[in-house]
Design an enzyme around this catalytic site. Sequence first.
Site, PDB file in Angstrom:
ATOM      1  N   LYS A  75       5.400   2.299  19.309  1.00  0.00           N
ATOM      2  CA  LYS A  75       5.295   3.585  18.604  1.00  0.00           C
ATOM      3  C   LYS A  75       5.077   3.413  17.103  1.00  0.00           C
ATOM      4  O   LYS A  75       4.889   4.406  16.400  1.00  0.00           O
ATOM      5  CB  LYS A  75       6.569   4.391  18.831  1.00  0.00           C
ATOM      6  CG  LYS A  75       6.733   4.904  20.262  1.00  0.00           C
ATOM      7  CD  LYS A  75       7.963   5.775  20.358  1.00  0.00           C
ATOM      8  CE  LYS A  75       8.061   6.454  21.712  1.00  0.00           C
ATOM      9  NZ  LYS A  75       9.295   7.272  21.799  1.00  0.00           N
ATOM     10  N   GLY A 116       6.538   1.375  10.682  1.00  0.00           N
ATOM     11  CA  GLY A 116       6.448   1.302   9.216  1.00  0.00           C
ATOM     12  C   GLY A 116       7.050   2.486   8.480  1.00  0.00           C
ATOM     13  O   GLY A 116       7.333   2.393   7.291  1.00  0.00           O
ATOM     14  N   GLU A 117       7.204   3.597   9.174  1.00  0.00           N
ATOM     15  CA  GLU A 117       7.624   4.795   8.446  1.00  0.00           C
ATOM     16  C   GLU A 117       8.942   5.383   8.950  1.00  0.00           C
ATOM     17  O   GLU A 117       9.748   5.872   8.160  1.00  0.00           O
ATOM     18  CB  GLU A 117       6.504   5.840   8.504  1.00  0.00           C
ATOM     19  CG  GLU A 117       5.325   5.360   7.680  1.00  0.00           C
ATOM     20  CD  GLU A 117       4.030   6.121   7.915  1.00  0.00           C
ATOM     21  OE1 GLU A 117       3.596   6.822   6.997  1.00  0.00           O
ATOM     22  OE2 GLU A 117       3.446   5.991   9.002  1.00  0.00           O
ATOM     23  N   ILE A 165       9.208  -3.262  20.624  1.00  0.00           N
ATOM     24  CA  ILE A 165       9.132  -3.958  19.339  1.00  0.00           C
ATOM     25  C   ILE A 165       8.382  -5.269  19.578  1.00  0.00           C
ATOM     26  O   ILE A 165       8.822  -6.130  20.343  1.00  0.00           O
ATOM     27  CB  ILE A 165      10.542  -4.209  18.774  1.00  0.00           C
ATOM     28  CG1 ILE A 165      11.291  -2.881  18.576  1.00  0.00           C
ATOM     29  CG2 ILE A 165      10.456  -4.988  17.455  1.00  0.00           C
ATOM     30  CD1 ILE A 165      10.620  -1.885  17.658  1.00  0.00           C
ATOM     31  N   GLY A 168       0.837  -1.204   0.000  1.00  0.00           N
ATOM     32  CA  GLY A 168       0.000   0.000   0.000  1.00  0.00           C
ATOM     33  C   GLY A 168       0.867   1.248   0.000  1.00  0.00           C
ATOM     34  O   GLY A 168       0.857   2.016  -0.937  1.00  0.00           O
ATOM     35  N   PHE A 169       1.613   1.437   1.087  1.00  0.00           N
ATOM     36  CA  PHE A 169       2.515   2.579   1.252  1.00  0.00           C
ATOM     37  C   PHE A 169       1.754   3.900   1.222  1.00  0.00           C
ATOM     38  O   PHE A 169       2.331   4.942   0.918  1.00  0.00           O
ATOM     39  CB  PHE A 169       3.620   2.559   0.178  1.00  0.00           C
ATOM     40  CG  PHE A 169       4.232   1.199  -0.030  1.00  0.00           C
ATOM     41  CD1 PHE A 169       4.951   0.605   0.984  1.00  0.00           C
ATOM     42  CD2 PHE A 169       4.059   0.498  -1.219  1.00  0.00           C
ATOM     43  CE1 PHE A 169       5.504  -0.659   0.822  1.00  0.00           C
ATOM     44  CE2 PHE A 169       4.593  -0.761  -1.390  1.00  0.00           C
ATOM     45  CZ  PHE A 169       5.315  -1.348  -0.373  1.00  0.00           C
ATOM     46  N   GLN A 182      10.408  -4.449   8.204  1.00  0.00           N
ATOM     47  CA  GLN A 182       9.853  -3.132   7.867  1.00  0.00           C
ATOM     48  C   GLN A 182      10.962  -2.095   7.755  1.00  0.00           C
ATOM     49  O   GLN A 182      10.922  -1.223   6.894  1.00  0.00           O
ATOM     50  CB  GLN A 182       8.866  -2.700   8.952  1.00  0.00           C
ATOM     51  CG  GLN A 182       7.617  -3.524   8.955  1.00  0.00           C
ATOM     52  CD  GLN A 182       6.392  -2.619   8.956  1.00  0.00           C
ATOM     53  OE1 GLN A 182       6.148  -1.912   7.984  1.00  0.00           O
ATOM     54  NE2 GLN A 182       5.653  -2.633  10.013  1.00  0.00           N
TER      55      GLN A 182
END
Lengths: 757, 176
Positions: A720, A723-724, A648, A258-259, A657
């Site tokens: 937290k 993915g980004e 994590i 998706g992103f 990721q």
Amino acid sequence: MSDLTTTPRLVEAGTSNTSYIGKPTSRVEGPAKVTGTAKYSAEFNVPGLLYGYVVTSPITKGRITKINSAPVLALEGVVQIFSHENVPSLAWFDRNYKDDVAPGGSPFRPLHDAEIKFNMQPVALVVADSFEVARYAASVLEIEYEQEKFDTNIDLKRDEGHKPGSGKTGFMPPPPPRGNPNDALKNATHRIEGEYIHGAQHHNPMEMFATTVEYHQDGKITAYDKTQGVYNVQQYITKIFGLSKDEARVVNHYMGGGFGSGLRPQYQVFLAVLAALELKQSVRVSLTRQQMFSFGHRPHTLQYLKMGTNPDGTLAALHHHALHETSKFEEYTENVVNWSGMLYQCENVNLGYQVAELDVYTPLDMRAPGAATGSFALEVAMDEMAYAAGLDPLDFRIRNYAEQDQNMKKPFSSKKLRECYHEGAAKFGWDKRTPEPRSMREGNQLIGWGMAGGVWDASMQKAAAKAIFTADGKLEVLSAAGENGTGTYTIMTQIAAETLGLPLEAVTFKLGDTNMPEAPLQGGSWTAASVGSAVKNVCTEVGEKLLKLAQKMKGSPLKGASIDDVHFADGQIRLNTNPSEAVVIRDILPASGEEKLEVESSAMPNMIKQQPYSMHSHNAVFVEVKVDEDLGTVHVTRVVNAVAAGRILNTKTARSQVLGSVVWGISMALMEETVMDHTFGRYMNHNYAEYHVPVNADIHDIDVVFVEEEDDKVNPLGVKGIGEVGMLGVAAAITNAVYHATGKRVRELPIYMDKLL
Amino acid sequence: MIQQPTNTSGGATSLPAPPSAGSVTLTINGVQRHMQLAPWTTLLDALREYADLTGTKKGCDHGQCGSCTVLVNGKRINSCLTLAVMQEGNEITTIEGLGQPENLSPLQQAFIDHDAFQCGYCTPGQICSAQGLINEGRAHTEDEIRELMSGNICRCGAYVGILAAVKEVVDKQSSK
């Protein structure tokens, strides 16, 4: 597994066989993905399926004057052609087309009228009884257009930017200037300034956007849609087509990447639903790879930074201004410059942000929107500043470490960026770097070491989940979350299994269906925090019910115990004071005579607890590049990415990721750019051969370091999101490494070889 | 401006008719399949739309991404770049033929162990491509594997895991 129920093993609390959180558990959906049994949206081969093929506009602005449908409709196998000429009257108001994350303005309405607003706008859908005939028919549909002048070049709009409104969820206008940024810059010991640019980039997930709409006998539909939010799509299509929620189910079990591209409903779902409702038949619409460039992109952005330092190497002043494109019909915004006011300590800061309207489709959030852009410019400028001040780039950052968020004037809920710097640098061997550009080489290869870092939001949204525990000892947990490669299936299974002390194999997590409790869009790196908390809550409630039932069992050792007196581990409910006093969980329902327990629960952010804090994840990236002195080719040979993102949940999927984020950063730095031909207002490289992304041979050693970070304020799980944040600083670190290797300061991405020769 | 001018305005001339379907027999994963396919049907679409073997993925339809990789007589090819009728008489192996969830091939297991995928969409093509690479027998070092696996794009960026998974199986095979 079954032996657990008969011969309880005594295990110390906290080290049970069912503690899964934080472990490198392999993806539970792995077998489905590696065998091709995982079904994506275009793979539901329902009976009587028709195929729609989209025709897109070759012009950028103007209107359709004629559609020559008759010869195409006469072709054998063609069922219908949908265009603005024959679309039934749908919802009249713009607002019905607004999805949950639509920016301000008026959303694009497919096939609404003859007007063309952007190149590759969908203008017709040809429906046929086979994919091949639909494709052929679409290729011979003659359409006449009247063209108008258009603007697609942001360079010509430098003076026409304006401050955007606050129409988009999550957009924070830059804080007002603080201190005296102009005088502070003037009086600075050392100064730098420069313009930083990157072009448009397209998400290009591997799976192309597709929707299979199954039309049921009773007129209801099930839309298998490529989306990062089934509820968002459901409310979009129900509002437009006047359906009830019961009439329109939206499903997405697997999303092939998706992103951000699937945050908003894309036009294929509109077209597929339209055709299915009109024809009362099941319809599939898949976009082509070329059409994947017809909606949403990271906007072409121009940034200007000015910086100055004091004699002691602290930042005296920082100015960061950005201008990017939006469409003429919607005002897309992202947070580009705000990060510059909080990543480093600086008393004199001036941040500015503007957008300019072009005849393009509205830009769309793309992995770390705003931050990937802003951190590129800020972190290259920081490198320039360090060189100007004669400081090591890492030392310069540590000197300017921000102990609090100066934008918000709040402390951080937790911040381990300093540890990221130290652990990353140690792993990389940063202390062996010689600072002068072109000072390290291996034969013909100039070696450069660069570093950078970033900051991203730690967010949480409201989410709900349902849990069903059955008498056979199996637990099913459901929430309409998404799985686009992030590991949702796996981490939710881990959380559920650990909360109830069950083996992983006894737990099934299901997602992506509007028949399930609502989850937020799969974006913003908030799924682990939001859905994870809901899953934990619902399983805790199941546990409470199980405890009550267990206490009614004959001779129960748990009688009188409260939920705080027991723990769930290894398939048992155990007394904390004496873990050998336990009840086997699998025995509880059969003994009680109940067939199943069903509980629904939700989780939402604790605003009161969070309000005093600024909540963020951070990272620091260290990069080695090798640049061929004669050819100017750049290879990223080594990367260390140290990330502080709270707890994590799964070190295996989280590492993946971050690895993927690094690949994205390499891509942004060296390859990715959608190039517009302004003569036509059209992207020229709209395919996978000419839109370059890394292949296996482009990727070398990447090390991921997770810095330990505890945070009890962000959410009950202490996560937290991952993915980004890992993408931040990567493009800048590469750019800085290229400078160190070659002495050439590149300020425009991607760094093609012509910029180094 | 006229898009796709076909000179059919006014209905004076008609468009060429689509070709009609005919019998095609394909051997897929050891099973003979009799299908009614028009000659312009690609092997990829035949698998996905006519044989309901959706494990083979469409990522670009132009031979640019490798998602549709299958094995034909043991050799890896892009199934979007070949017509189904051209493959009659050949042994076609798709991801479904390499292993099943309860019976994973060594490569499939290695992909799971090394987390060599995220979204999973390019994965069947990666695995078929890796199987083809092993069949070719010419990749041994990490650099060779990277190079010869570069026809398969992974947008999630799982290349580190893919390399580790393929290397593990390549090493095991060559030590046999």
